[in-house]
Design an enzyme around this catalytic site. Structure first.
Site, PDB file in Angstrom:
ATOM      1  N   SER A 146       0.864  -1.180   0.000  1.00  0.00           N
ATOM      2  CA  SER A 146       0.000   0.000   0.000  1.00  0.00           C
ATOM      3  C   SER A 146       0.897   1.224   0.000  1.00  0.00           C
ATOM      4  O   SER A 146       2.104   1.134   0.207  1.00  0.00           O
ATOM      5  CB  SER A 146      -0.939   0.004   1.222  1.00  0.00           C
ATOM      6  OG  SER A 146      -0.203  -0.075   2.432  1.00  0.00           O
ATOM      7  N   ILE A 182      -8.457  -5.656   9.098  1.00  0.00           N
ATOM      8  CA  ILE A 182      -9.283  -6.196   8.014  1.00  0.00           C
ATOM      9  C   ILE A 182      -8.496  -6.094   6.708  1.00  0.00           C
ATOM     10  O   ILE A 182      -8.301  -5.001   6.177  1.00  0.00           O
ATOM     11  CB  ILE A 182     -10.615  -5.431   7.887  1.00  0.00           C
ATOM     12  CG1 ILE A 182     -11.391  -5.478   9.201  1.00  0.00           C
ATOM     13  CG2 ILE A 182     -11.460  -6.012   6.754  1.00  0.00           C
ATOM     14  CD1 ILE A 182     -12.669  -4.653   9.193  1.00  0.00           C
ATOM     15  N   GLY A 183      -8.045  -7.241   6.217  1.00  0.00           N
ATOM     16  CA  GLY A 183      -7.198  -7.246   5.027  1.00  0.00           C
ATOM     17  C   GLY A 183      -5.740  -7.121   5.428  1.00  0.00           C
ATOM     18  O   GLY A 183      -5.062  -6.170   5.038  1.00  0.00           O
ATOM     19  N   GLY A 187       0.963  -9.550   6.798  1.00  0.00           N
ATOM     20  CA  GLY A 187       1.147  -9.430   8.236  1.00  0.00           C
ATOM     21  C   GLY A 187       2.064  -8.316   8.690  1.00  0.00           C
ATOM     22  O   GLY A 187       2.397  -8.226   9.881  1.00  0.00           O
ATOM     23  N   CYS A 362      -0.711   3.050 -13.207  1.00  0.00           N
ATOM     24  CA  CYS A 362      -1.236   3.514 -11.916  1.00  0.00           C
ATOM     25  C   CYS A 362      -0.448   4.711 -11.396  1.00  0.00           C
ATOM     26  O   CYS A 362      -1.017   5.625 -10.793  1.00  0.00           O
ATOM     27  CB  CYS A 362      -1.223   2.377 -10.899  1.00  0.00           C
ATOM     28  SG  CYS A 362      -2.503   1.126 -11.179  1.00  0.00           S
TER      29      CYS A 362
END
Length: 400
Positions: A146, A182-183, A187, A362
């Protein structure tokens, strides 16, 4: 290349038919964005096969992406080309039959729930399970997939650490608290929060490959990881975080998603939502991205997101640092290319071109400012007291 992906992405290869003149309508459309066909600038399109013209005009974004992967055309700087195309809003000006296809795709996404429980695992199988070796090569050591936070960092590793610490500080994590992720991906955030802030983490993912690595990386820590859809979650948590997962929820499920989060969040808790967004409502997802990268995805607009939150959560903070995703993606693309020699024994040239096209298009999307990156801090209406927004400062103590 791995299993079922091998036939899906194998390029057809150029047939050496570039002599035909480009159709005037395509040349004029690209000229609006200052992009030339067979020009000499880094952002110009170099056509290797004249079939690219037909594929682009009849299928627009999908045809452009597929013909690039097949080697029909090239561009030295795809990121620069896409920034120009998107700033000129050519993605919203499809010609002829391509416009009809986009209208039909928009209708399909409005009528059907493409992110139902039965379909929820498709994005895991098609993208996140493509191969951990790809993501290990491309991402930082924690495998954070991310947007990094570049306010004070000079390298990807530190930029991702700064992002993780900012999330934990925004959530006001305290030792002994329970955190739902969530998601949870591979990890990275779960491990960081458990090690640095002493919280007990429950993480869920829909990717088997992600879960396998996450369990290894979080071994011995107060972290519980599950292969599970968010809709089946039970329990109560002091804090909730979701990073890069909301893009897969889908407009028809926004209400269920936020109702689930509210049910799981303690009355005085905080929920941090980290998501890509778009500058305005879009009737459909980019067809090439939807087919080959993130099936069933949907990026929210500010109005769509705010409408789903109304009556469910108080927006304590809304932080936009979309330009940071441009820099993050460019570094991912550089690392992917640098690792290609060792990846090439498992993946074909079509996969390489597909991933390059994905990352660089992107980057252009965020550089054009159509793409945004939001972090929202949310609370239940009954939360007591106020909330002070947090932003890292250059003088603030930074974790090693």
């Amino acid at each position: 290349m791995h299993s079922e992906q091998a036939t899906l992405y194998r390029p057809q290869g150029p047939q050496h038919r570039p002599a035909a003149a480009p159709p005037p309508v395509l040349r004029e459309l690209l000229a609006r964005a200052d992009v030339q066909i067979n020009g000499t600038r880094p952002w110009d399109m170099r056509v290797n096969d004249a079939r690219a013209f037909r594929r682009i005009l009849t299928q627009w974004s999908l045809g452009a992406g597929e013909s690039y992967v097949d080697g029909d055309w090239d561009c030295e700087r795809l990121d620069m080309m896409f920034e120009r195309l998107l700033r000129a809003e050519l993605d919203r000006t499809a010609p002829g039959t391509a416009k009809l296809r986009l209208l039909l795709e928009g209708l399909r996404q409005r009528l059907f729930n493409l992110q139902s429980v039965e379909r929820a695992h498709q994005v895991g199988e098609r993208h996140y399970d493509v191969g951990n070796d790809v993501f290990e090569a491309m991402l930082d050591s924690r495998m954070i997939y991310s947007c990094a936070y570049w306010e004070h960092a000079q390298a990807l590793e530190q930029a991702q650490v700064d992002k993780l610490e900012m999330i934990c500080r925004k959530l006001e994590l305290k030792p002994g608290e329970t955190l739902l992720d969530i998601g949870c991906g591979w990890g990275g955030l779960a491990r960081f929060a458990a090690e640095r802030h002493g919280v007990h983490v429950t993480g869920i993912t829909i990717s088997k490959e992600q879960l396998a690595i996450a369990e290894q990386r979080c071994a011995g820590l107060p972290v519980t990881l599950r292969l599970q859809d968010y809709r089946s979650l039970q329990g109560r948590f002091d804090k909730i975080v979701s990073v890069g997962m909301f893009e897969h929820v889908g407009l028809k499920n926004y209400g269920v998603y936020f109702d689930t989060a509210r049910r799981l969040l303690a009355p005085d808790g905080l929920f941090l939502l980290h998501s890509i967004g778009v500058d305005r409502r879009a009737p459909h997802t980019d067809p090439w991205i939807e087919r080959y990268i993130f099936p069933n995805g949907k990026l929210p607009s500010p109005v769509e997101l705010a409408g789903a939150l109304e009556g469910r959560f108080v927006v304590e903070d809304w932080h936009n640092f979309g330009p940071d995703y441009d820099r993050t993606l460019m570094i991912w693309a550089e690392r992917f290319e640098a690792a290609w020699l060792r990846l090439a024994s498992h993946y074909d040239e079509g996969f390489r071109r597909m991933f390059r096209y994905y990352l660089l298009s992107c980057a252009g999307f965020f550089r054009s400012r159509q793409g945004q990156l939001w972090q929202l801090v949310l609370s239940r209406p009954e939360r007591r007291g106020g909330y002070r927004s947090f932003r890292p400062s250059a003088s603030a103590e930074r974790p090693a």
